[in-house]
Design a protein around this motif. Structure first.
Motif, PDB file in Angstrom:
ATOM      1  N   VAL A 176       0.842  -1.207   0.000  1.00  0.00           N
ATOM      2  CA  VAL A 176       0.000   0.000   0.000  1.00  0.00           C
ATOM      3  C   VAL A 176       0.873   1.251   0.000  1.00  0.00           C
ATOM      4  O   VAL A 176       0.596   2.233  -0.704  1.00  0.00           O
ATOM      5  N   GLY A 177       1.968   1.216   0.774  1.00  0.00           N
ATOM      6  CA  GLY A 177       2.853   2.375   0.860  1.00  0.00           C
ATOM      7  C   GLY A 177       3.485   2.761  -0.468  1.00  0.00           C
ATOM      8  O   GLY A 177       3.880   3.919  -0.667  1.00  0.00           O
ATOM      9  N   GLN A 178       3.597   1.803  -1.397  1.00  0.00           N
ATOM     10  CA  GLN A 178       4.180   2.092  -2.711  1.00  0.00           C
ATOM     11  C   GLN A 178       3.171   2.745  -3.669  1.00  0.00           C
ATOM     12  O   GLN A 178       3.543   3.142  -4.752  1.00  0.00           O
ATOM     13  N   GLN A 179       1.879   2.799  -3.274  1.00  0.00           N
ATOM     14  CA  GLN A 179       0.841   3.366  -4.153  1.00  0.00           C
ATOM     15  C   GLN A 179       0.315   4.672  -3.531  1.00  0.00           C
ATOM     16  O   GLN A 179      -0.816   4.729  -3.074  1.00  0.00           O
ATOM     17  N   GLN A 180       1.135   5.700  -3.534  1.00  0.00           N
ATOM     18  CA  GLN A 180       0.813   6.903  -2.767  1.00  0.00           C
ATOM     19  C   GLN A 180      -0.239   7.792  -3.409  1.00  0.00           C
ATOM     20  O   GLN A 180      -0.802   8.650  -2.753  1.00  0.00           O
ATOM     21  N   ASN A 181      -0.477   7.637  -4.697  1.00  0.00           N
ATOM     22  CA  ASN A 181      -1.544   8.403  -5.351  1.00  0.00           C
ATOM     23  C   ASN A 181      -2.118   7.589  -6.501  1.00  0.00           C
ATOM     24  O   ASN A 181      -1.638   6.489  -6.801  1.00  0.00           O
ATOM     25  N   LEU A 182      -3.130   8.157  -7.159  1.00  0.00           N
ATOM     26  CA  LEU A 182      -3.870   7.429  -8.192  1.00  0.00           C
ATOM     27  C   LEU A 182      -2.962   6.882  -9.298  1.00  0.00           C
ATOM     28  O   LEU A 182      -3.129   5.744  -9.747  1.00  0.00           O
ATOM     29  N   LEU A 183      -1.990   7.682  -9.735  1.00  0.00           N
ATOM     30  CA  LEU A 183      -1.138   7.275 -10.857  1.00  0.00           C
ATOM     31  C   LEU A 183      -0.199   6.127 -10.500  1.00  0.00           C
ATOM     32  O   LEU A 183       0.360   5.491 -11.392  1.00  0.00           O
ATOM     33  N   GLN A 184      -0.011   5.874  -9.194  1.00  0.00           N
ATOM     34  CA  GLN A 184       0.900   4.809  -8.767  1.00  0.00           C
ATOM     35  C   GLN A 184       0.171   3.514  -8.406  1.00  0.00           C
ATOM     36  O   GLN A 184       0.801   2.564  -7.947  1.00  0.00           O
ATOM     37  N   TRP A 185      -1.151   3.485  -8.594  1.00  0.00           N
ATOM     38  CA  TRP A 185      -1.890   2.261  -8.295  1.00  0.00           C
ATOM     39  C   TRP A 185      -1.481   1.157  -9.267  1.00  0.00           C
ATOM     40  O   TRP A 185      -1.256   1.422 -10.472  1.00  0.00           O
ATOM     41  N   TYR A 186      -1.442  -0.079  -8.768  1.00  0.00           N
ATOM     42  CA  TYR A 186      -0.989  -1.204  -9.584  1.00  0.00           C
ATOM     43  C   TYR A 186      -2.072  -1.753 -10.514  1.00  0.00           C
ATOM     44  O   TYR A 186      -1.911  -2.850 -11.053  1.00  0.00           O
ATOM     45  N   ILE A 187      -3.144  -0.999 -10.714  1.00  0.00           N
ATOM     46  CA  ILE A 187      -4.132  -1.395 -11.718  1.00  0.00           C
ATOM     47  C   ILE A 187      -3.779  -0.790 -13.070  1.00  0.00           C
ATOM     48  O   ILE A 187      -4.304  -1.208 -14.112  1.00  0.00           O
ATOM     49  N   PHE A 188      -2.843   0.174 -13.085  1.00  0.00           N
ATOM     50  CA  PHE A 188      -2.501   0.854 -14.331  1.00  0.00           C
ATOM     51  C   PHE A 188      -1.286   0.209 -14.987  1.00  0.00           C
ATOM     52  O   PHE A 188      -0.338  -0.208 -14.299  1.00  0.00           O
ATOM     53  N   ILE A 194       2.319  -4.108 -18.513  1.00  0.00           N
ATOM     54  CA  ILE A 194       1.199  -3.606 -19.327  1.00  0.00           C
ATOM     55  C   ILE A 194      -0.059  -4.441 -19.119  1.00  0.00           C
ATOM     56  O   ILE A 194      -1.144  -4.032 -19.526  1.00  0.00           O
ATOM     57  N   LEU A 195       0.061  -5.616 -18.493  1.00  0.00           N
ATOM     58  CA  LEU A 195      -1.100  -6.484 -18.276  1.00  0.00           C
ATOM     59  C   LEU A 195      -1.672  -6.381 -16.863  1.00  0.00           C
ATOM     60  O   LEU A 195      -2.448  -7.245 -16.444  1.00  0.00           O
ATOM     61  N   LEU A 196      -1.317  -5.347 -16.113  1.00  0.00           N
ATOM     62  CA  LEU A 196      -1.844  -5.204 -14.751  1.00  0.00           C
ATOM     63  C   LEU A 196      -3.373  -5.057 -14.713  1.00  0.00           C
ATOM     64  O   LEU A 196      -4.020  -5.609 -13.813  1.00  0.00           O
ATOM     65  N   PRO A 197      -4.007  -4.335 -15.677  1.00  0.00           N
ATOM     66  CA  PRO A 197      -5.487  -4.319 -15.650  1.00  0.00           C
ATOM     67  C   PRO A 197      -6.079  -5.716 -15.807  1.00  0.00           C
ATOM     68  O   PRO A 197      -7.094  -6.035 -15.183  1.00  0.00           O
ATOM     69  N   VAL A 198      -5.442  -6.560 -16.640  1.00  0.00           N
ATOM     70  CA  VAL A 198      -5.907  -7.940 -16.797  1.00  0.00           C
ATOM     71  C   VAL A 198      -5.718  -8.705 -15.486  1.00  0.00           C
ATOM     72  O   VAL A 198      -6.579  -9.504 -15.086  1.00  0.00           O
ATOM     73  N   ALA A 199      -4.602  -8.454 -14.808  1.00  0.00           N
ATOM     74  CA  ALA A 199      -4.342  -9.114 -13.524  1.00  0.00           C
ATOM     75  C   ALA A 199      -5.422  -8.762 -12.501  1.00  0.00           C
ATOM     76  O   ALA A 199      -5.891  -9.631 -11.762  1.00  0.00           O
ATOM     77  N   PHE A 200      -5.820  -7.482 -12.463  1.00  0.00           N
ATOM     78  CA  PHE A 200      -6.888  -7.077 -11.527  1.00  0.00           C
ATOM     79  C   PHE A 200      -8.188  -7.795 -11.852  1.00  0.00           C
ATOM     80  O   PHE A 200      -8.882  -8.286 -10.955  1.00  0.00           O
ATOM     81  N   LEU A 201      -8.514  -7.878 -13.142  1.00  0.00           N
ATOM     82  CA  LEU A 201      -9.765  -8.535 -13.545  1.00  0.00           C
ATOM     83  C   LEU A 201      -9.752 -10.021 -13.164  1.00  0.00           C
ATOM     84  O   LEU A 201     -10.730 -10.554 -12.642  1.00  0.00           O
ATOM     85  N   ILE A 202      -8.620 -10.696 -13.408  1.00  0.00           N
ATOM     86  CA  ILE A 202      -8.502 -12.115 -13.049  1.00  0.00           C
ATOM     87  C   ILE A 202      -8.657 -12.290 -11.537  1.00  0.00           C
ATOM     88  O   ILE A 202      -9.377 -13.169 -11.056  1.00  0.00           O
ATOM     89  N   PHE A 203      -7.973 -11.425 -10.765  1.00  0.00           N
ATOM     90  CA  PHE A 203      -8.041 -11.530  -9.300  1.00  0.00           C
ATOM     91  C   PHE A 203      -9.477 -11.339  -8.813  1.00  0.00           C
ATOM     92  O   PHE A 203      -9.954 -12.087  -7.949  1.00  0.00           O
ATOM     93  N   PHE A 204     -10.184 -10.359  -9.371  1.00  0.00           N
ATOM     94  CA  PHE A 204     -11.545 -10.059  -8.912  1.00  0.00           C
ATOM     95  C   PHE A 204     -12.500 -11.204  -9.245  1.00  0.00           C
ATOM     96  O   PHE A 204     -13.332 -11.599  -8.416  1.00  0.00           O
ATOM     97  N   VAL A 205     -12.384 -11.768 -10.452  1.00  0.00           N
ATOM     98  CA  VAL A 205     -13.236 -12.895 -10.840  1.00  0.00           C
ATOM     99  C   VAL A 205     -12.956 -14.103  -9.932  1.00  0.00           C
ATOM    100  O   VAL A 205     -13.883 -14.768  -9.458  1.00  0.00           O
ATOM    101  N   CYS A 206     -11.672 -14.366  -9.677  1.00  0.00           N
ATOM    102  CA  CYS A 206     -11.317 -15.499  -8.811  1.00  0.00           C
ATOM    103  C   CYS A 206     -11.819 -15.276  -7.383  1.00  0.00           C
ATOM    104  O   CYS A 206     -12.252 -16.223  -6.714  1.00  0.00           O
ATOM    105  N   ALA A 207     -11.759 -14.021  -6.898  1.00  0.00           N
ATOM    106  CA  ALA A 207     -12.251 -13.738  -5.542  1.00  0.00           C
ATOM    107  C   ALA A 207     -13.742 -14.017  -5.441  1.00  0.00           C
ATOM    108  O   ALA A 207     -14.216 -14.566  -4.439  1.00  0.00           O
ATOM    109  N   MET A 208     -14.493 -13.670  -6.490  1.00  0.00           N
ATOM    110  CA  MET A 208     -15.931 -13.970  -6.483  1.00  0.00           C
ATOM    111  C   MET A 208     -16.175 -15.471  -6.476  1.00  0.00           C
ATOM    112  O   MET A 208     -17.049 -15.977  -5.773  1.00  0.00           O
ATOM    113  N   ALA A 209     -15.403 -16.194  -7.287  1.00  0.00           N
ATOM    114  CA  ALA A 209     -15.576 -17.645  -7.354  1.00  0.00           C
ATOM    115  C   ALA A 209     -15.169 -18.315  -6.041  1.00  0.00           C
ATOM    116  O   ALA A 209     -15.816 -19.268  -5.583  1.00  0.00           O
ATOM    117  N   GLU A 210     -14.098 -17.816  -5.404  1.00  0.00           N
ATOM    118  CA  GLU A 210     -13.628 -18.403  -4.147  1.00  0.00           C
ATOM    119  C   GLU A 210     -14.648 -18.238  -3.025  1.00  0.00           C
ATOM    120  O   GLU A 210     -14.697 -19.053  -2.109  1.00  0.00           O
TER     121      GLU A 210
END
Length: 329
Positions: A176-188, A194-210
């Motif tokens: 969390v400390g490494q993401q100090q503002n919007l531009l540093q979030w690991y969804i971008f 370059i595939l971090l948005p895909v990683a977020f989508l995969i994580f969210f779908v898996c969390a729903m399934a889990e």
């Protein structure tokens, strides 16, 4: 909190976590009823308290007043232990969740690993509940839940490894400390892969399934299996399963916020705190409910094919691309 003796600090956090789990379940049940009501063009609960907000408390008192009856030929030990175990795992996971820079019960360097280790025990509780009930529908449901959890833990863990490679740590507060503002979030895509948005989508779908939420709720398919693994449960046995389920939904959304959306950090880099983590987490919880009441339940084969034929290959692609970009840049 850091100046308190360790034993008092831990006891204070345990009490706070227990209160948070109970309040989260009460609020989530009320929110889900309201979301379901408005999606189905009705208003949901409205009689008990303003906007029906005390309805969950009334339901909780009703569940606690009921006797826990063990069915004939059921395994009494497994039957009683299963709901307690799913509740214990939900509470234990909260111990390493950072709600603020210094607001975490135990700030472990392997906090992320501990979350997945404890959360994986929850599937044993579902299996014990189904097997111990001596009910054919509950057993079928439990086996479905196990296969589902195994299938979706693989792409989820591969995705998390990609984030760990970028951040270089498994300490959730440090991430969390490494993401100090919007531009540093690991969804971008400009923050390591370059595939971090895909990683977020995969994580969210898996969390729903889990967490066995629709459209992945094959373990509780009412039209096929009555009520799934908790068919034979009533009173607080059923209530503990519900408390645990909403606790795991909160933890899954909180982890998505921490890994990809800056956790307790403010998007503008000012006034960080627990309120930001709660806002982001409950926005994701709302999306989970929105999807549940919008899309129909998938089939068992569709659920497993989505994991092994789509999510696992894409998560491996995220891992390889992330490793290549970290090596080159």
């Amino acid at each position: 909190m850091s100046e308190m003796p360790e034993i008092f600090r831990v006891l204070a956090f345990v009490g706070g976590i227990m209160a948070l789990v109970g309040l989260n379940a009460a609020f989530s049940v009320w929110l889900e009823r309201k979301v379901a009501g408005h999606i189905q063009r009705r208003i949901g609960p409205k009689e008990v308290g303003p906007f029906g907000i005390i309805q969950s408390l009334a339901d909780g008192i009703k569940l606690m007043s009921k006797q826990l009856v063990v069915p004939a030929k059921a395994d009494p030990i497994l039957y009683r232990l299963a709901p307690a175990l799913t509740m214990i795992t939900a509470v234990m996971v909260f111990v390493v969740i950072p709600f603020g820079p210094a607001l975490v019960a135990v700030d472990l360097n392997i906090g992320l690993l501990l979350v997945f280790a404890i959360a994986s025990v929850n599937v044993l509780a579902l299996l014990m509940g189904g097997w111990g009930s001596n009910n054919k529908y509950a057993v079928i449901s439990a086996t479905r839940a196990v296969s589902q959890n195994v299938a979706y833990e693989v792409p989820m863990l591969i995705t998390v490894v990609s984030v760990v490679m970028i951040t270089g740590t498994m300490n959730l507060n440090t991430i969390v400390g490494q993401q100090q503002n919007l531009l540093q979030w690991y969804i971008f895509p400009w923050n390591g892969s370059i595939l971090l948005p895909v990683a977020f989508l995969i994580f969210f779908v898996c969390a729903m399934a889990e967490t066995n939420r629709a459209p992945f709720d094959l373990g509780e398919a009412e039209s096929e299996l009555v009520a799934g693994f908790h068919t034979e449960y009533g009173g607080m046995g059923f209530g503990l399963f519900f408390l645990g389920e909403y606790g795991h939904v909160f933890v899954g959304c909180a982890l998505a916020s921490i890994l990809f959306l800056g956790g307790w950090q403010c998007p503008l880099g000012i006034l960080p705190g627990v309120h930001w983590l709660l806002i982001k987490t409950y926005l994701l919880v709302f999306v989970v409910m929105w999807i549940r009441w919008t899309y129909p339940r998938t089939t068992l084969y569709g659920l497993l094919n989505l994991s092994w034929k789509v999510l696992v290959p894409f998560s491996l692609a995220v891992l390889v691309v992330t490793a290549a970009m970290l090596k080159v840049f």
